[in-house]
Design an enzyme around this catalytic site. Structure first.
Site, PDB file in Angstrom:
ATOM      1  N   VAL A   1      44.630 -27.683  84.196  1.00 36.46           N
ATOM      2  CA  VAL A   1      44.192 -27.335  85.088  1.00 36.46           C
ATOM      3  C   VAL A   1      42.755 -26.550  85.103  1.00 36.46           C
ATOM      4  CG1 VAL A   1      44.496 -26.048  87.389  1.00 36.46           C
ATOM      5  CG2 VAL A   1      46.402 -27.245  86.351  1.00 36.46           C
TER       6      VAL A   1
ATOM      7  N   ASN B   1      48.212 -24.583  92.601  1.00 35.87           N
ATOM      8  CA  ASN B   1      47.078 -25.351  92.355  1.00 35.87           C
ATOM      9  C   ASN B   1      46.644 -26.295  93.345  1.00 35.87           C
ATOM     10  OD1 ASN B   1      48.618 -25.578  89.379  1.00 35.87           O
ATOM     11  ND2 ASN B   1      46.805 -24.478  89.349  1.00 35.87           N
TER      12      ASN B   1
ATOM     13  N   ILE C   1      43.169 -30.175  95.730  1.00 39.59           N
ATOM     14  CA  ILE C   1      43.808 -30.124  94.636  1.00 39.59           C
ATOM     15  C   ILE C   1      43.089 -29.528  93.543  1.00 39.59           C
ATOM     16  CG2 ILE C   1      45.231 -31.390  92.885  1.00 39.59           C
ATOM     17  CD1 ILE C   1      45.829 -33.168  95.478  1.00 39.59           C
ATOM     18  N   CYS C   2      43.275 -28.578  92.959  1.00 42.06           N
ATOM     19  CA  CYS C   2      42.570 -28.286  91.691  1.00 42.06           C
ATOM     20  C   CYS C   2      43.223 -28.662  90.653  1.00 42.06           C
ATOM     21  CB  CYS C   2      42.724 -26.462  91.440  1.00 42.06           C
ATOM     22  SG  CYS C   2      41.557 -25.953  90.197  1.00 42.06           S
ATOM     23  N   LEU C   3      42.607 -29.772  90.098  1.00 39.95           N
ATOM     24  CA  LEU C   3      43.353 -30.703  88.954  1.00 39.95           C
ATOM     25  C   LEU C   3      41.995 -31.000  88.180  1.00 39.95           C
ATOM     26  CD1 LEU C   3      45.778 -31.961  87.755  1.00 39.95           C
ATOM     27  CD2 LEU C   3      45.654 -33.731  89.340  1.00 39.95           C
TER      28      LEU C   3
END
Lengths: 392, 151
Positions: free
Chosen positions: A378, B80, B87-89
């Protein structure tokens, strides 16, 4: 849906007991567009292969290999002729191999597949065991060439002729020690040509005689033919096309950009971003064609490019007609919109859920590489500001 | 005439159907191949188990050179995932590669559900609870799971 799927080279289910065959087939597909590679190039940085146009497109956005993320620039790309040849050979016989495997017919080597008439690759003609006799495999697919035709490589027709003609105009019969490479080439083919016989008959007559150029067929005096032939061969041999240099667009004025585009014979209208994009995209198309064994004429590339541009303009217009979504940060509003979307798409989502539930329950996650979860990392800093007011 | 992005998406769809990864599914919407609906089942042995989470995936003509925008439409509680479902990916942003397809995206998001990264929170409440009060975190997640059945 407007887009119809072209099944032609979509991987068809290879026999599970021969995973190597699927693996070979996969290697011949571009990891970016998933089609058989067109003008395959290899990266000298990491040896990964792609369609020339796909990887050039990608490099214009990001200077790294899409597979291993190593730094990469378009100067590191070289045409991969071997791979190109394999793809060319494999494609037309692929469905035949599959069919043979499915039909359990041993490949005897008696049948010659006509490269120009590859058997169509559709599921229909793979699955049913329609024919038992191997000869009928090709029924309705166009008659195969006579085996004698196929056994003679085509260059045989050209070279001896040219070599013979070269010999013809030598004023003195060449001795074995002084032969030019071309002459020795014809020497080695003496059995198929009658060059020496011709030579003798030529040498006995001293009348000025005109001979045809083996390349362009113009008649000229024997004495001149050698000089002519050199230039004639040079003319017909296509010069290797040089890729277009990279521009530093930021330093260029609109006027310069327009001039560049006009020089290329392209549309020179639009604002600076449009002009830059057009030049960039055409450069990519042009340079990827330089990697082809036999690059298409520039006029053809221009036509393709204009067609593509017209299509993307049409699609962009369509998008503009669609109501633009209003971005909002109001959480309640977003939730409302989401609920509305879920209601409108309930049928579609229910279908997807049922589809997962109906799969065999013991389905082991497939080992196919791209479907594997990519190691998740992430981002270290969040991209947007946090919204957590609704958690209170 | 089609475009490279659309041709690639048809191929993605074909691959997804022929070789579907466990617990995920997706398909283009009826009138636009550039917008997909997708479903991810919550992974086993996680608080998300049994959830049927709905997502949308929006592609541009630059796909696969640029990543699509993926968003949860179902309500999510995850360190996340932003409040708007974003979405934080990394693989959907700076670690994107044009070799990825829809299967790869969905399986990556599925594994993000099992392994959140509380150090780069998109939802700081979820991140905090995940780190400090796992029971409360699981309770909040369970509520999302139950809501996902109602969607």
């Amino acid at each position: 849906m407007e887009d119809s799927l072209n099944f032609e080279d979509i991987p068809i289910v290879w026999p599970k007991n021969l995973p190597q065959l699927k693996n070979i087939d996969d290697r011949l597909h571009c990891p970016i567009c998933y089609n058989y590679m067109i003008n395959p190039v290899i990266s000298t940085a990491c040896s990964h292969n792609f369609c020339s146009r796909c990887i050039r497109n990608n490099i214009s956005l990001k200077n790294s290999c899409p597979i291993c993320f190593i730094d990469m620039s378009d100067g590191m790309l070289r045409p991969n002729r071997c791979l190109e040849e394999i793809i060319k050979c494999f494609q037309p016989v692929k469905s035949y191999i599959l069919k043979s495997l499915v039909d359990k017919i041993p490949i005897t080597g008696d049948e010659h597949l006509d490269e120009n008439h590859p058997i169509e690759t559709t599921k229909d003609n793979i699955l049913p065991c329609s024919s038992s006799a191997s000869g009928s495999l090709l029924d309705g697919e166009g008659p195969p060439k006579k085996s004698s035709d196929l056994l003679v490589p085509s260059f045989e027709y050209q070279l001896p002729q040219a070599a013979d003609k070269l010999d013809l105009d030598k004023s003195t019969p060449a001795t074995d020690t002084q032969q030019s490479p071309m002459a020795s080439c014809s020497q080695s083919r003496k059995s198929t040509s009658r060059a020496s016989v011709h030579q003798q008959s030529q040498n006995t007559t001293h009348i000025i005689k005109e001979v045809p150029c083996p390349v362009c067929n113009t008649y000229m005096r024997e004495k001149l033919i050698n000089v002519h032939l050199d230039s004639c061969l040079e003319k017909t041999k296509p010069a290797k096309r040089k890729p277009m240099p990279k521009m530093i667009y930021n330093l260029m004025k609109d006027q310069e950009l327009r001039k560049k585009l006009r020089e290329l014979g392209l549309n020179a209208s639009g604002d600076k971003t449009t002009l830059i994009n057009r030049h960039k995209k055409f450069t990519i198309l042009y340079n990827s064609e330089c990697d082809a064994t036999d690059p298409r004429p520039v006029e053809e590339l221009k036509a393709i490019f204009e067609q593509e541009e017209a299509e993307s303009r049409r699609l962009a217009n369509e998008l503009r007609c669609a109501p633009a979504k209003v971005k909002t940060n109001d959480v309640r509003k977003i939730e409302e919109e989401n609920l509305q979307y879920l209601r409108n798409n309930k049928e579609s989502y229910d279908r997807l859920i049922n589809e997962i539930r109906q799969r065999p329950t013991l389905a082991v996650p497939s080992l196919r590489l791209p479907a594997e979860p990519i190691p998740v990392q992430v981002k270290s800093e969040p991209l947007k500001e946090e919204h957590n007011s609704e958690d209170e | 005439m089609s475009t490279p992005a659309r041709r690639r998406l048809m191929r993605d769809f074909k691959r997804l159907q022929e070789d579907p990864p466990a617990g995920v599914s997706g398909a283009p919407t009826d009138n636009n191949i550039m917008i997909w609906n997708a479903v991810i089942f919550g992974p086993h042995d996680t608080p998300f188990e049994d959830g049927t989470f709905k997502l949308t995936i929006e592609f541009t003509e630059e796909y696969p050179n640029k990543p699509p925008t993926v968003r949860f439409v179902s309500k999510m509680f995850h360190p996340n995932v932003y409040a708007d479902g974003g979405i934080c990916l990394d693989i959907l942003q700076n670690r994107w590669s044009p070799t990825y397809d829809v299967s790869a995206i969905l399986t990556s998001i599925q594994s993000l559900l099992s392994d959140p990264n509380p150090n780069s929170p998109a939802n700081s409440m979820a991140a905090q609870l995940y780190k400090e009060n796992r029971r409360e975190y699981e309770k909040r997640v369970k509520a999302c799971v139950e809501q996902s059945w109602m969607d």
